[in-house]
Every structure is written in C-alpha cells, then in structure tokens.
Design a protein around this motif. Sequence first.
Motif, PDB file in Angstrom:
ATOM      1  N   LEU A  76      -7.495   1.550  -1.872  1.00  0.00           N
ATOM      2  CA  LEU A  76      -7.946   2.741  -2.594  1.00  0.00           C
ATOM      3  C   LEU A  76      -8.238   3.881  -1.627  1.00  0.00           C
ATOM      4  O   LEU A  76      -7.953   5.053  -1.936  1.00  0.00           O
ATOM      5  CB  LEU A  76      -9.192   2.408  -3.414  1.00  0.00           C
ATOM      6  N   GLU A  77      -8.797   3.554  -0.466  1.00  0.00           N
ATOM      7  CA  GLU A  77      -9.041   4.579   0.547  1.00  0.00           C
ATOM      8  C   GLU A  77      -7.727   5.220   0.982  1.00  0.00           C
ATOM      9  O   GLU A  77      -7.636   6.444   1.158  1.00  0.00           O
ATOM     10  CB  GLU A  77      -9.742   3.952   1.760  1.00  0.00           C
ATOM     11  N   ALA A  78      -6.694   4.395   1.175  1.00  0.00           N
ATOM     12  CA  ALA A  78      -5.395   4.921   1.590  1.00  0.00           C
ATOM     13  C   ALA A  78      -4.774   5.797   0.499  1.00  0.00           C
ATOM     14  O   ALA A  78      -4.216   6.861   0.786  1.00  0.00           O
ATOM     15  CB  ALA A  78      -4.460   3.764   1.949  1.00  0.00           C
ATOM     16  N   HIS A  79      -4.879   5.350  -0.755  1.00  0.00           N
ATOM     17  CA  HIS A  79      -4.367   6.154  -1.869  1.00  0.00           C
ATOM     18  C   HIS A  79      -5.089   7.508  -1.926  1.00  0.00           C
ATOM     19  O   HIS A  79      -4.457   8.538  -2.186  1.00  0.00           O
ATOM     20  CB  HIS A  79      -4.551   5.410  -3.189  1.00  0.00           C
ATOM     21  N   ALA A  80      -6.404   7.492  -1.701  1.00  0.00           N
ATOM     22  CA  ALA A  80      -7.155   8.745  -1.710  1.00  0.00           C
ATOM     23  C   ALA A  80      -6.714   9.653  -0.563  1.00  0.00           C
ATOM     24  O   ALA A  80      -6.597  10.871  -0.730  1.00  0.00           O
ATOM     25  CB  ALA A  80      -8.656   8.455  -1.615  1.00  0.00           C
ATOM     26  N   ALA A  81      -6.453   9.059   0.600  1.00  0.00           N
ATOM     27  CA  ALA A  81      -6.046   9.844   1.768  1.00  0.00           C
ATOM     28  C   ALA A  81      -4.730  10.563   1.539  1.00  0.00           C
ATOM     29  O   ALA A  81      -4.526  11.682   2.013  1.00  0.00           O
ATOM     30  CB  ALA A  81      -5.960   8.939   2.997  1.00  0.00           C
ATOM     31  N   PHE A  82      -3.810   9.928   0.809  1.00  0.00           N
ATOM     32  CA  PHE A  82      -2.486  10.509   0.615  1.00  0.00           C
ATOM     33  C   PHE A  82      -2.319  11.189  -0.747  1.00  0.00           C
ATOM     34  O   PHE A  82      -1.214  11.563  -1.130  1.00  0.00           O
ATOM     35  CB  PHE A  82      -1.418   9.429   0.794  1.00  0.00           C
ATOM     36  N   GLY A  83      -3.436  11.327  -1.486  1.00  0.00           N
ATOM     37  CA  GLY A  83      -3.400  12.112  -2.707  1.00  0.00           C
ATOM     38  C   GLY A  83      -2.902  11.405  -3.935  1.00  0.00           C
ATOM     39  O   GLY A  83      -2.769  12.017  -4.995  1.00  0.00           O
ATOM     40  N   THR A  84      -2.608  10.099  -3.849  1.00  0.00           N
ATOM     41  CA  THR A  84      -2.163   9.360  -5.035  1.00  0.00           C
ATOM     42  C   THR A  84      -3.337   8.846  -5.859  1.00  0.00           C
ATOM     43  O   THR A  84      -3.146   8.345  -6.958  1.00  0.00           O
ATOM     44  CB  THR A  84      -1.261   8.183  -4.628  1.00  0.00           C
ATOM     45  N   LEU A  85      -4.552   8.945  -5.326  1.00  0.00           N
ATOM     46  CA  LEU A  85      -5.775   8.678  -6.084  1.00  0.00           C
ATOM     47  C   LEU A  85      -6.699   9.864  -5.870  1.00  0.00           C
ATOM     48  O   LEU A  85      -7.087  10.152  -4.734  1.00  0.00           O
ATOM     49  CB  LEU A  85      -6.449   7.383  -5.615  1.00  0.00           C
ATOM     50  N   THR A  86      -7.055  10.551  -6.942  1.00  0.00           N
ATOM     51  CA  THR A  86      -7.879  11.741  -6.832  1.00  0.00           C
ATOM     52  C   THR A  86      -9.129  11.589  -7.707  1.00  0.00           C
ATOM     53  O   THR A  86      -9.292  10.598  -8.425  1.00  0.00           O
ATOM     54  CB  THR A  86      -7.106  13.001  -7.282  1.00  0.00           C
ATOM     55  N   MET A 112       0.829  -1.206   0.000  1.00  0.00           N
ATOM     56  CA  MET A 112       0.000   0.000   0.000  1.00  0.00           C
ATOM     57  C   MET A 112       0.864   1.256   0.000  1.00  0.00           C
ATOM     58  O   MET A 112       1.998   1.243   0.480  1.00  0.00           O
ATOM     59  CB  MET A 112      -0.903   0.005   1.231  1.00  0.00           C
ATOM     60  N   CYS A 113       0.301   2.382  -0.455  1.00  0.00           N
ATOM     61  CA  CYS A 113       1.092   3.580  -0.618  1.00  0.00           C
ATOM     62  C   CYS A 113       1.568   4.130   0.710  1.00  0.00           C
ATOM     63  O   CYS A 113       2.632   4.709   0.800  1.00  0.00           O
ATOM     64  CB  CYS A 113       0.289   4.648  -1.355  1.00  0.00           C
ATOM     65  N   CYS A 131     -17.398   7.769  -3.925  1.00  0.00           N
ATOM     66  CA  CYS A 131     -17.644   9.136  -4.384  1.00  0.00           C
ATOM     67  C   CYS A 131     -17.377  10.121  -3.256  1.00  0.00           C
ATOM     68  O   CYS A 131     -16.665  11.122  -3.430  1.00  0.00           O
ATOM     69  CB  CYS A 131     -19.092   9.281  -4.867  1.00  0.00           C
ATOM     70  N   GLU A 132     -17.948   9.842  -2.107  1.00  0.00           N
ATOM     71  CA  GLU A 132     -17.793  10.741  -0.964  1.00  0.00           C
ATOM     72  C   GLU A 132     -16.338  10.819  -0.513  1.00  0.00           C
ATOM     73  O   GLU A 132     -15.834  11.882  -0.158  1.00  0.00           O
ATOM     74  CB  GLU A 132     -18.692  10.283   0.185  1.00  0.00           C
ATOM     75  N   THR A 133     -15.646   9.672  -0.527  1.00  0.00           N
ATOM     76  CA  THR A 133     -14.234   9.661  -0.131  1.00  0.00           C
ATOM     77  C   THR A 133     -13.394  10.520  -1.063  1.00  0.00           C
ATOM     78  O   THR A 133     -12.575  11.336  -0.624  1.00  0.00           O
ATOM     79  CB  THR A 133     -13.690   8.218  -0.127  1.00  0.00           C
ATOM     80  N   LEU A 134     -13.587  10.357  -2.376  1.00  0.00           N
ATOM     81  CA  LEU A 134     -12.801  11.118  -3.350  1.00  0.00           C
ATOM     82  C   LEU A 134     -13.114  12.610  -3.285  1.00  0.00           C
ATOM     83  O   LEU A 134     -12.221  13.452  -3.381  1.00  0.00           O
ATOM     84  CB  LEU A 134     -13.048  10.583  -4.757  1.00  0.00           C
ATOM     85  N   LEU A 135     -14.392  12.951  -3.132  1.00  0.00           N
ATOM     86  CA  LEU A 135     -14.754  14.359  -3.047  1.00  0.00           C
ATOM     87  C   LEU A 135     -14.184  14.995  -1.785  1.00  0.00           C
ATOM     88  O   LEU A 135     -13.707  16.132  -1.799  1.00  0.00           O
ATOM     89  CB  LEU A 135     -16.279  14.507  -3.066  1.00  0.00           C
ATOM     90  N   ARG A 136     -14.209  14.236  -0.685  1.00  0.00           N
ATOM     91  CA  ARG A 136     -13.691  14.759   0.582  1.00  0.00           C
ATOM     92  C   ARG A 136     -12.171  14.942   0.534  1.00  0.00           C
ATOM     93  O   ARG A 136     -11.643  15.992   0.907  1.00  0.00           O
ATOM     94  CB  ARG A 136     -14.094  13.816   1.710  1.00  0.00           C
ATOM     95  N   THR A 137     -11.456  13.926   0.079  1.00  0.00           N
ATOM     96  CA  THR A 137     -10.000  14.003   0.045  1.00  0.00           C
ATOM     97  C   THR A 137      -9.515  14.985  -1.017  1.00  0.00           C
ATOM     98  O   THR A 137      -8.487  15.619  -0.846  1.00  0.00           O
ATOM     99  CB  THR A 137      -9.381  12.622  -0.215  1.00  0.00           C
TER     100      THR A 137
END
Length: 417
Positions: A162-172, A1-2, A188-194
């Motif tokens: 994917l949640e971890a990638h979104a948290a650290f900006g490697t998945l937007t 994981m990232c 959707c909510e995770t990506l919009l929030r991060t």
Amino acid sequence: MCYNKVLITPVSQLSKTVMSNPEQLQQIPVNLPSYLRRLFILFICVISLFILMMTKFILVTRSNAHYGMRPNRENASTASRRTPYTSQHVVDWRKFLPDIGGCLPNYFLVNQSAEEKVGYQSGVIGFQHLNKAGGTTVRKCLKSFPASVREILVSDMNRMELEAHAAFGTLTINSVDIFHGDYVFGLCETLLRTSTINGTRMRPCSYFTLLRDPYERVISSYLFCKGYPIDRTCGPFSARKHSIEEWALRQGSYFFYQLLQKPRYCRMGDRSTNEFSTVLADSLRASSHSGLPNQCWFLEKTILENLLSPGDREALLDFLLVNLKNTFSVIGLTDKIEQTFSLLHKVYGLPFDKCFTRVRNAGPKSKSISLYDSLRKRLLQNATAVNALKEDLALYNEGLRIFELEMKAMNRSDPWF
C-alpha cells in the motif's frame, strides 16, 4: 507490487531490445575487429545492469522516504531523564517518534469550528486495531455498512505494498473510505503526503481505536494462542510452552509498540536495506527453534527492546501520552462497546449505533471468569510481567480518562443520550 510494473518493466524491455534483438546487434560496424565488437556488446550489458541497479536503489530510497521522522522533538525535561545506554546498537530514539501531524484530533476534546468538524464525515477513517480488543466486533460492523463505503484491511502482509501504491499515485486519499487492521497507524500521513506530491485533491483523515485492560488483553491473547498457535499474532513463541508470566514478557506493551511501528523494518528478505539486520539476527536466533514464523510485530518489538534505553522508552511514552488526544478522533473501550459505537456514530455519521444490536463484544465467558482472575493475580504478583506491561498500562489509563471526557461532551451535546 505496482512498482515492479512501473520501474522494472522498462529496464527489462531495454535489455531485451539491446541484447536479444539480432538486427540491432548487426548495426554495429562490421569493419570493427571482433574483440572490439565483443567489448562493445559487453559495454551495453554493463550499462543495462547499471540501470537496473540504479532503478532498484531509487525504488528503495523513495519507499523509505515516506517514513521520515520529525527531528528535534526532545525537550529539556525528557532529555534530563534519559539514561546512558552502552549497547553497540545505539541509535537516536527520535527516529521512532510517530509522524502524527496530518490526522484530525479528538472530535470531542479539541476545539474546532463546525466547518472543521464536517471533515470527519467526509474524510478517510483509519481503525487501528489492538489485538484481542474488539477487532472482530468492529470488522463485522464495518462489513454491514453500505457497499458504497470502500474499505481495505491493512496487515503486515500488504502494508508495504500500500505504501508503494501511494508513492506511485495508484492509491490516493480518494481511493478508499476506511482502513482497518493492525497496521493502519501512519497511513493517514502517508496518503496526505503523497496526495500533496501527486496533486490529488485533499481529504481529511482520522484514526479511532478501542482499548482494553492490558492484563485482560494479554490473558486473552495467551488463551487464544494456546488454542490457535499458528495465528499471525502468536508467533514466534508457543503459548503452550510458556506460562502466563512468560507470555506477558514476550508480548510486552503491545499497543505501545503499535504506535511506534515502522513496517519497513520488517523487510527481512533484503537485509542490505535493513539497518537493524544485525540486531534482529542476534535476537531472533534464540526463538528459531519454535518452528513458528517471526511476525512483523515481534520484529519491531525486538528492535525497540534492543535499541532503546529505559530513559528513551520513557521519553517516547511521554510523547504518546501527551499526543493521544491529538492522534485519535475517538478512543473507545471494549467493555463499553455500545457507548463507543454511539460516539463513532456521532463523529462519522455512519450506522455504528446499529451494530451493537447484532454484534456484541463477548469477553471472557462466565465459566472463564475464575480462570481470568487467577491468571490476573499471577501477573500482578510478578514484577517482571508488570514492568513489561508498564507502557500499555499508562496508555490505557490515559485512554480511560479521555473516554470519560468524550462521554461527558457527548451527553452535553445530546442530553437524550
């Protein structure tokens, strides 16, 4: 994981630098007594271990923060119907409410301006797959799209990653065009929030799904799992060792549980971070003899069944029914697959309307119709099985109503349809 690379690597480098580099250790004053030198080195090791533990704590806390639920959604009507629950594992049922504030609403039923409707075609699409409800047909359709359409399959195996990638900006929100799979809901909510936190340019995000008659779906699952018992949607119970009535009880209201899914509750590897580990251990021990793995969907179902009273379930169902049209841009039906693809083409501008000429949802074969009918009759005659599917039956009936309204709106906007 990232996050292993982002957070853990610096700590490892610190430990190697401090504890494994003789030159730095020689910088310790020579005139110190030997016991003080050893104490100093021990102090450095303790500090390094402390930093490592704090890094892990921050990582877990940051990951869990993305699943925060909106508080205080209970109104007077739902509160009055709640019944006391005496389980030792009682928790606030509102923790299980889905966070649906960021997704686009139903394209046909919610009044929107022409500018707002453009967002459906420029935004991210999430296909929430319901097991044994046309998923293969939709996936083949998605694969036929141009290569420029970036798609990601989401399962219980990679959702947390994917949640971890979104948290650290490697998945937007700009990294992908289509999510599809059993564990899409909530992304959707995770990506919009991060994306807001990381300052990424915002794109809209919307979901669509296909529903199927709950009795037909559970029968299809039963017959499939008798032939392929090791499939991830089948464990931990063997369909070969259970009747259709027992299988309906094991599966329960599958779509209802999907809409309430919280993938972090399936992290059984680190029980210290799982607040429901005791419930899961008690409930899953009885199924361990099957030899089949406990899947994420079953762990979540087990949590809900153990922690929610009948009144809690009713309150959650009421919330989902009221918000179904605000959650899915399109609700389709497996037995109306061609009309469903036409709706999706209208909303997203992608060539869904070309797919049904090549791929069709098979459903039961003609020789299996009598088997389906006999199994359905057995389910209808079993009150326990009917009760187990109660929430999905209610959601399916609401989906039918929404689908009819979508078709009427489609016909008004396109009289040649």
